[in-house]
Write a protein that holds these residues in place. Structure first.
Motif, PDB file in Angstrom:
ATOM      1  N   VAL A 130       0.852  -1.192   0.000  1.00  0.00           N
ATOM      2  CA  VAL A 130       0.000   0.000   0.000  1.00  0.00           C
ATOM      3  C   VAL A 130       0.887   1.242   0.000  1.00  0.00           C
ATOM      4  CG1 VAL A 130      -1.738   1.318   1.265  1.00  0.00           C
ATOM      5  CG2 VAL A 130      -1.883  -1.188   1.182  1.00  0.00           C
ATOM      6  N   ASP A 225      -1.985   4.699  -3.892  1.00  0.00           N
ATOM      7  CA  ASP A 225      -3.326   4.179  -3.604  1.00  0.00           C
ATOM      8  C   ASP A 225      -4.187   5.234  -2.916  1.00  0.00           C
ATOM      9  OD1 ASP A 225      -2.869   1.315  -4.367  1.00  0.00           O
ATOM     10  OD2 ASP A 225      -1.372   1.470  -2.771  1.00  0.00           O
ATOM     11  N   VAL A 252      -7.978   6.206  -7.160  1.00  0.00           N
ATOM     12  CA  VAL A 252      -7.135   6.667  -6.056  1.00  0.00           C
ATOM     13  C   VAL A 252      -7.993   7.515  -5.123  1.00  0.00           C
ATOM     14  CG1 VAL A 252      -5.083   7.963  -5.403  1.00  0.00           C
ATOM     15  CG2 VAL A 252      -5.098   6.631  -7.534  1.00  0.00           C
TER      16      VAL A 252
END
Length: 555
Positions: A130, A225, A252
């Motif tokens: 992430v 992300d 996003v």
């Protein structure tokens, strides 16, 4: 942005935990066994240990609760299925305090406690897969972020060195991703996620919308992300709006601070509908007096006073919605860590729908890390389904040990319950149980409860009629008419008589007589027999219970 030096004096005692099992010891599952009145715990444990597929490692009896807990290897549930002395068998769940990192400043990080971070950390502490982009004054790879700051870009100086020359961006990044449970400093939200530094604000903390827009696009194109924007102002622009839309259109999540003027005037980019606008809340979930607010444009609140690490490595109180927004970005990163593949829409929905209501100054409430994570996990798993394969629905009474088969999909566990108590557990298909109905009579409802991987449950009920009481024979009348002897027992049973049978032992010869309806008259022709003749009468009720009665017929 507001911050001041944080001075702390903390004494930390580290305690090591040693396993209770010596090296090489065999571990097993601990289960609780409910015992029916009068049943010996020792005998039950001994019987369990006698099963060749089960090994009892330890046991402990609780006389007050009529139960014994055993630690076993092997399948205790199947070994005890149908044992008439056992009321229930269930695994012993483990309860523990929520995970608390050993970082010295954690006790002062009230924001982590308020938003439920310790409970979220029980599920996940983050993932290196992430990436959160901090679009700010740059990020310096201080100790709390060591090894997890990716190469980025500086749009202020147009070079590839996004080192922080102000301090704001590094503090934002440390709230999102400071390493936790490492015995040093503070604990961020997502301990192992990566930070993408994008410098769009200068050493004075200012930057144009054009650089900010370029920074957002860069973050999207370089694998972010989540994008954290702890910046803003009352002016809007098409280029900034388009950049936020560019990010959300590509999956996003954009999180932005609402501003620190204590007004309801929208601040941008937070006020763009595609961004998550974050206000600052207090330890008691009220609005920080300096926080901008308004339920028509501010989505959620988060703690607005947090401990952060500055670019010089020091720890500071970081105050403002610039501090609140990274808390939300950190929660988002935890959610993505717990459930990879979550879309930005799902992530936003989870954050907003699980927010704790705090009043009309924000649209949804104060963010909750634990609930966000659990909600995202539930998206992965459809609810389980459960039904009955057997026994079939019927008013025919049943007795003794009853085979139960469940039809379940999407389940990791199926339980059989009676009167709210678990009487059987299976963890894999075919979902089969043996229910011992000994001592029970009348109508009883059995429940099948299926649990899915996200912890949600579904149930299916079936009412069955039980009869574990044998029929009664009050007397037997014997009469003669010519060459025929008629044997008529007086019988009674609450569920009804199925058959009356008599076996007449006439010397070496046995004669079987049956009757299937009242008045249950059994006729026998003794012929020339003159001796006393023994007769065994057997009455069977509809559930299969039997009673026998012996008489003698004299010549």
């Amino acid at each position: 942005m507001r911050y001041r030096t944080l001075i702390v004096a903390v004494a930390l005692t580290a305690a090591s935990l040693t396993s209770a099992n010596p090296a090489g010891a065999t571990t097993g599952e601990t289960v609780a066994i409910g015992l029916r009145p009068g049943v010996s715990a020792a005998a039950t444990v001994a019987a369990l240990d006698a099963d060749p597929a089960v090994r009892v490692l330890a046991s402990d009896t609780n006389d007050q609760l009529g139960a014994v807990t055993v630690t076993v290897t092997g399948d205790a549930f199947r070994a005890l299925a149908g044992d008439p002395g056992v009321d229930y068998v269930e695994p012993v769940p483990v309860a523990r305090v929520d995970r608390t990192p050993n970082d010295p400043l954690q006790s002062q990080q009230w924001g982590n406690r308020v938003i439920g971070s310790p409970a979220a950390w029980d599920v996940t502490t983050g993932s290196a897969d992430v990436t959160v982009a901090v679009v700010d004054t740059g990020v310096t790879a201080v100790s709390e972020l060591a090894g997890r700051v990716l190469p980025g870009y500086d749009f202020v100086n147009d070079d590839a060195d996004p080192t922080d020359d102000h301090g704001h961006g590094t503090m934002s990044a440390s709230l999102i991703a400071a390493a936790g449970d490492d015995g040093a400093g503070l604990a961020g939200l997502c301990w192992t996620c990566r930070i993408l530094p994008v410098k769009v604000l200068d050493a004075g903390g200012s930057g144009g919308h054009d650089d900010i827009a370029q920074g957002i696009v860069y973050a999207v194109d370089h694998g972010a992300d989540v994008i954290n924007l702890s910046l803003g102002g009352p002016a809007s622009s098409q280029i900034l709006s388009d950049a936020v839309t560019y990010a959300t259109d590509r999956g996003v999540l954009v999180v932005a601070s609402a501003g620190n003027d204590g007004v309801t005037t929208p601040s941008y980019p937070a006020a763009y509908p595609t961004a998550v606008a974050v206000a600052g809340s207090t330890e008691t979930d009220t609005r920080q007096e300096w926080s901008n607010h308004g339920s028509d444009w501010v989505d959620v609140a988060a703690p607005g006073v947090n401990v952060a690490q500055g670019r010089d490595g020091g720890r500071y109180w970081f105050t403002g919605t610039s501090s609140a927004a990274p808390m939300v970005s950190g929660v988002a990163a935890l959610g993505l860590s717990a459930r990879p593949g979550t879309t930005a829409a799902q992530l936003r929905s989870a954050i907003e729908t699980t927010a704790v209501p705090v009043g009309s100054w924000v649209a949804d409430g104060r963010v909750d890390a634990a609930k966000t994570v659990s909600t995202l996990l539930a998206i992965d798993a459809p609810p389980p389904a459960v039904g009955w394969s057997s026994p079939a629905a019927s008013t025919t009474p049943r007795r003794g040990k009853i085979s139960v088969v469940a039809a379940a999909t999407g389940a990791t566990r199926v339980e059989l319950l009676r009167a709210g108590r678990v009487v059987g557990v299976d963890t894999a298909a075919p979902w089969t149980f043996t229910f011992d109905s000994a001592g029970l009579n009348g109508s009883h409802t059995l429940t099948l409860r299926a649990t899915g991987p996200a912890g949600d449950t579904r149930t299916a009920n079936r009412t069955i009629v039980l009869d574990n009481t044998a029929p009664k024979i009050s007397k037997v009348r014997v009469s003669r008419s010519g060459s025929t002897v008629t044997i008529t027992p007086s019988v009674r049973d609450d569920s009804g008589i199925q058959q009356v049978k008599a076996v007449v032992t006439a010397g070496a010869k046995k004669v079987t007589l049956t009757a299937s309806k009242s008045p249950w008259a059994l006729k026998w022709k003794p012929g020339t027999r003159k001796a006393t003749t023994p007769v065994t009468i057997t009455v069977t009720d509809r559930a299969g219970n039997t009673t026998t009665h012996k008489i003698k017929i004299k010549p």
